[in-house]
Enzyme design. Structure first.
Site, PDB file in Angstrom:
ATOM      1  N   ASP A 134      -0.755  -6.381  -0.162  1.00 11.15           N
ATOM      2  CA  ASP A 134      -1.137  -5.703   1.075  1.00 11.15           C
ATOM      3  C   ASP A 134      -2.652  -5.626   1.191  1.00 11.15           C
ATOM      4  O   ASP A 134      -3.343  -5.310   0.213  1.00 11.15           O
ATOM      5  CB  ASP A 134      -0.598  -4.260   1.051  1.00 11.15           C
ATOM      6  CG  ASP A 134       0.513  -4.049   2.058  1.00 11.15           C
ATOM      7  OD1 ASP A 134       0.647  -4.856   2.998  1.00 11.15           O
ATOM      8  OD2 ASP A 134       1.258  -3.066   1.887  1.00 11.15           O
ATOM      9  N   LYS A 190      -0.934  -9.605   3.173  1.00 12.97           N
ATOM     10  CA  LYS A 190      -0.172  -9.039   4.296  1.00 12.97           C
ATOM     11  C   LYS A 190      -1.061  -8.083   5.095  1.00 12.97           C
ATOM     12  O   LYS A 190      -1.746  -7.241   4.505  1.00 12.97           O
ATOM     13  CB  LYS A 190       1.074  -8.312   3.774  1.00 12.97           C
ATOM     14  CG  LYS A 190       1.868  -7.603   4.862  1.00 12.97           C
ATOM     15  CD  LYS A 190       3.250  -7.193   4.410  1.00 12.97           C
ATOM     16  CE  LYS A 190       3.340  -5.880   3.697  1.00 12.97           C
ATOM     17  NZ  LYS A 190       2.841  -4.715   4.457  1.00 12.97           N
ATOM     18  N   ASP A 193       0.841  -1.205   0.000  1.00 15.03           N
ATOM     19  CA  ASP A 193       0.000   0.000   0.000  1.00 15.03           C
ATOM     20  C   ASP A 193       0.875   1.254   0.000  1.00 15.03           C
ATOM     21  O   ASP A 193       0.375   2.379  -0.059  1.00 15.03           O
ATOM     22  CB  ASP A 193      -1.036  -0.008   1.122  1.00 15.03           C
ATOM     23  CG  ASP A 193      -0.435  -0.112   2.509  1.00 15.03           C
ATOM     24  OD1 ASP A 193       0.808  -0.146   2.624  1.00 15.03           O
ATOM     25  OD2 ASP A 193      -1.208  -0.172   3.486  1.00 15.03           O
ATOM     26  N   SER A 194       2.209   1.065   0.005  1.00 17.52           N
ATOM     27  CA  SER A 194       3.142   2.169  -0.244  1.00 17.52           C
ATOM     28  C   SER A 194       2.828   2.832  -1.582  1.00 17.52           C
ATOM     29  O   SER A 194       3.244   3.960  -1.828  1.00 17.52           O
ATOM     30  CB  SER A 194       4.589   1.661  -0.240  1.00 17.52           C
ATOM     31  OG  SER A 194       4.734   0.561  -1.117  1.00 17.52           O
ATOM     32  N   GLU A 246       9.282  -3.978  10.215  1.00 10.47           N
ATOM     33  CA  GLU A 246       9.687  -2.696   9.625  1.00 10.47           C
ATOM     34  C   GLU A 246      10.226  -1.771  10.723  1.00 10.47           C
ATOM     35  O   GLU A 246       9.561  -1.551  11.754  1.00 10.47           O
ATOM     36  CB  GLU A 246       8.478  -2.043   8.925  1.00 10.47           C
ATOM     37  CG  GLU A 246       8.828  -0.683   8.328  1.00 10.47           C
ATOM     38  CD  GLU A 246       7.791  -0.155   7.334  1.00 10.47           C
ATOM     39  OE1 GLU A 246       6.848  -0.898   6.972  1.00 10.47           O
ATOM     40  OE2 GLU A 246       7.949   1.003   6.917  1.00 10.47           O
ATOM     41  N   GLU A 275      -1.188  -5.502   8.689  1.00 13.68           N
ATOM     42  CA  GLU A 275      -0.390  -4.776   9.675  1.00 13.68           C
ATOM     43  C   GLU A 275      -1.091  -4.791  11.029  1.00 13.68           C
ATOM     44  O   GLU A 275      -2.290  -4.515  11.105  1.00 13.68           O
ATOM     45  CB  GLU A 275      -0.230  -3.307   9.249  1.00 13.68           C
ATOM     46  CG  GLU A 275       0.512  -3.137   7.952  1.00 13.68           C
ATOM     47  CD  GLU A 275       0.660  -1.666   7.567  1.00 13.68           C
ATOM     48  OE1 GLU A 275       0.365  -0.775   8.387  1.00 13.68           O
ATOM     49  OE2 GLU A 275       1.076  -1.420   6.423  1.00 13.68           O
TER      50      GLU A 275
HETATM   51  O1  KIV Z   1       3.553  -1.033   1.588  1.00 11.81           O
HETATM   52  C1  KIV Z   1       4.709  -1.468   1.489  1.00 11.81           C
HETATM   53  O2  KIV Z   1       5.389  -1.314   0.470  1.00 11.81           O
HETATM   54  C2  KIV Z   1       5.266  -2.164   2.631  1.00 11.81           C
HETATM   55  C3  KIV Z   1       6.752  -2.318   2.703  1.00 11.81           C
HETATM   56  C4  KIV Z   1       7.364  -1.026   3.086  1.00 11.81           C
HETATM   57  C5  KIV Z   1       7.170  -3.414   3.591  1.00 11.81           C
HETATM   58  O3  KIV Z   1       4.546  -2.566   3.501  1.00 11.81           O
END
Ligand code: KIV
Length: 264
Positions: free
Chosen positions: A83, A111, A44-45, A180, A113
């Protein structure tokens, strides 16, 4: 041969480091997978590096699914991790629906968080056949709770709690742990404490794998770079060369170096 969760487990058993990068489109997915990256993260970056937001919070399920479909088209054998965006796993029913949508779009793993509160959600997803990565430490979806992007687990109480959470989430069904921005000594303790492969970003050289945001390791974003980022384009000479240099540096554990890590 395609990379699976078993490939990552074998790397951990043999003590061999593996390389992960983000990618968000078909062309980069092809380039990074052909350059030897083991797993691609549709992070989600993308809300920050592609959309220009100052956090990952505005990213939606529809957007992540779009990028997962694009990456799946270009990918040449890497494991695809997707994500789950902010609040897409706020309840177990929504987590199941959204994890299923990401798998249908082409992901091999989702993934999430968070900390111990995710245990039941991870169990529900994992029990239904979906591999899960649990992201701990600096979890950017919690930036407003943290009051900024800050290294996590610096004091011993927090460190012990993070080790406990990693073990709880593994017991609930997490196949991979991602850490992270945590002190390297803590990341090493967590990597020892769990059987699941551990991927680090800003977590030192002792995790089982490393991940970076593609745009960061190519030195694209203007301004000051984070401590844990290295620009591999400078030494690689071309985009495929930079990615190959990153993969090689991760495998031989020369990246991350001391200058990219945090201390307690
Ligand atoms: O969103 C993302 O790219 C991430 C990485 C920074 C691990 O979660």
């Amino acid at each position: 041969m395609a990379v699976t969760i078993n490939t990552l487990r074998n790397y951990k058993e043999k003590g061999e480091a593996f390389a992960v990068l983000t990618a968000y489109d078909a062309t980069f997915a092809q380039v990074v997978s052909e350059a030897g990256v083991d797993a691609i993260l549709i992070g989600d970056s993308l809300g920050m590096v592609l959309q220009g937001h100052d956090s990952t919070l505005p990213v939606t399920m529809e957007q992540i699914c779009y990028h997962v479909r694009s990456v799946a088209k270009g990918n040449r054998g890497a494991l695809i991790m997707a994500d789950m965006p902010f609040m897409s796993y706020g309840t177990i029913p929504s987590a199941l629906d959204n994890a299923a949508a990401l798998m249908r779009a082409g992901a091999h793993m989702v993934k999430l968080e968070g900390t111990d509160w995710m245990a039941d959600t991870i169990k529900a997803i994992s029990d239904r056949g979906i591999p899960v990565c649990a992201h701990l430490g600096l979890t950017p979806q919690f930036v407003n709770k943290f009051g900024g992007y800050k290294v996590q687990g610096r004091d011993e109480k927090q460190a012990e709690q993070m080790i406990e959470h990693a073990c709880q989430l593994e017991a609930a069904g997490a196949d991979v742990i991602l850490l992270e921005c945590v002190p390297s000594a803590l990341a090493a303790r967590i990597t020892q404490a769990v059987r699941a492969p551990v991927i680090g970003i800003g977590a030192g050289k002792d995790t089982d794998g490393q991940v970076l945001v593609l745009h960061d390791m190519l030195g694209i974003p203007p301004g000051k770079k984070a401590r844990f980022v290295k620009n591999f384009l400078a030494e690689g000479g071309s985009i495929p060369g930079a990615i190959e240099a990153y993969v090689a540096a991760v495998r031989e554990r020369s990246f991350p170096a001391e200058e990219h890590t945090f201390k307690a």
